[in-house]
Design an enzyme around this catalytic site. Structure first.
Site, short mmCIF file in Angstrom:
data_model
loop_
_atom_site.label_atom_id
_atom_site.label_comp_id
_atom_site.label_asym_id
_atom_site.label_seq_id
_atom_site.Cartn_x
_atom_site.Cartn_y
_atom_site.Cartn_z
N ASN A 181 0.98 -0.83 0.03
CA ASN A 181 0.08 -0.22 -0.13
C ASN A 181 1.04 1.15 0.00
O ASN A 181 2.08 1.53 1.16
CB ASN A 181 -0.71 0.22 1.64
N ARG A 182 0.30 1.73 -0.80
CA ARG A 182 1.37 3.32 -0.46
C ARG A 182 1.26 4.27 0.47
O ARG A 182 -0.18 4.76 0.69
CB ARG A 182 0.77 4.10 -1.99
#
Ligand code: CTP
Ligand code: CA
Length: 239
Positions: free
Chosen positions: A34-35
């Site tokens: 996940n960014r």
């Protein structure tokens, strides 16, 4: 000289902050991620520590260095959503405030391949099946509701682009109710991505749960956080 009688606002309080993204391994060399820069969570952890709180920072994968050597902040490193869940379950019962700034992967690979997944000559592409991760924020809220214990204030985060049907604020309002947390911080994402920037504009949505305290302060005084009259507050400034 500072008046020794005047206590910093969060002195005696325990604050748990989750920050960064989680990583779900596929094989020994690959993952789904996940960014998340981690900057917002770190800024909140540092602000809480500066206000006198004892801070436990549960740090996922971040672009920046976790504040390892700041007085009043302990850092616990995690990678997967399952590790984040275990850490939150362990420390949340002692926390006055839980700030869930981490970007938690919603799904993880159903199976972990102990050996590196290799290309094959038959032209078949691998298929990765996924399963849901637990919703750590929602389960912490449910646990507080069921047991009457847990953080007095639980803060959720949302990053929304909006859609043809709903604007980001409507999505955030629905998320606040669905999760049952006390506050929801909305970061709008889109053309000019907020990811990794040092400045941001957020909306803070407050829930009616804030006006009905479940627990008073250790000294018996009323909680210092009160619900804003309006449900949405917009703040602009440096993280
Ligand atoms: N969160 C969590 N556990 C998850 C997913 C999210 O605790 N498995 C928390 C995040 O830390 C954040 C809040 O829930 O504080 C909202 O995350 P978000 O991804 O926006 O919510 P979702 O319910 O996963 O909704 P969406 O389908 O929009 O991703
Ligand atoms: Ca999500």
């Amino acid at each position: 000289a500072p008046d020794p009688e005047v206590q910093p606002p969060l002195s005696g309080r325990t604050v748990v902050v989750t920050a960064g993204g989680t990583r779900e391994p596929l094989d020994p060399v690959r993952y789904l991620g996940n960014r998340s820069s981690g900057k917002q969570g770190i800024a909140l952890a540092e602000t809480a520590a500066a206000a006198g709180a004892q801070v436990h920072l549960i740090a996922g994968i971040m672009d920046v260095q976790a504040p390892e050597h700041i007085a009043n902040i302990t850092v616990e490193r995690i990678e997967t959503a399952a590790q984040l869940q275990a850490a939150v379950q362990r420390v949340a019962p002692q926390a006055d405030l839980l700030i869930m700034a981490a970007a938690v992967a919603d799904f993880r690979p159903t199976a972990y391949a102990a050996q590196k997944i290799k290309k094959t000559e038959d032209g078949e592409n691998p298929v990765i099946t996924l399963e849901r991760n637990p919703d750590i924020l929602a389960e912490t809220v449910q646990h507080r509701r069921a047991e009457g214990t847990g953080p007095r204030v639980i803060v959720g985060f949302a990053a929304e682009t909006g859609s043809a049907e709903a604007d980001p604020l409507e999505l955030a309002q629905a998320k606040l109710l669905r999760k049952g947390c006390d506050l929801l911080v909305l970061n709008q994402v889109g053309e000019a991505l907020v990811f990794g920037r040092d400045e941001t504009e957020i909306h803070i949505l407050t829930s009616p749960t804030l006006t009905a305290p479940t627990r008073s302060a250790p000294d018996g005084s009323a909680p210092t956080l009160s619900a804003a009259d309006s449900a949405v507050t917009t703040r602009r400034g440096t993280k």
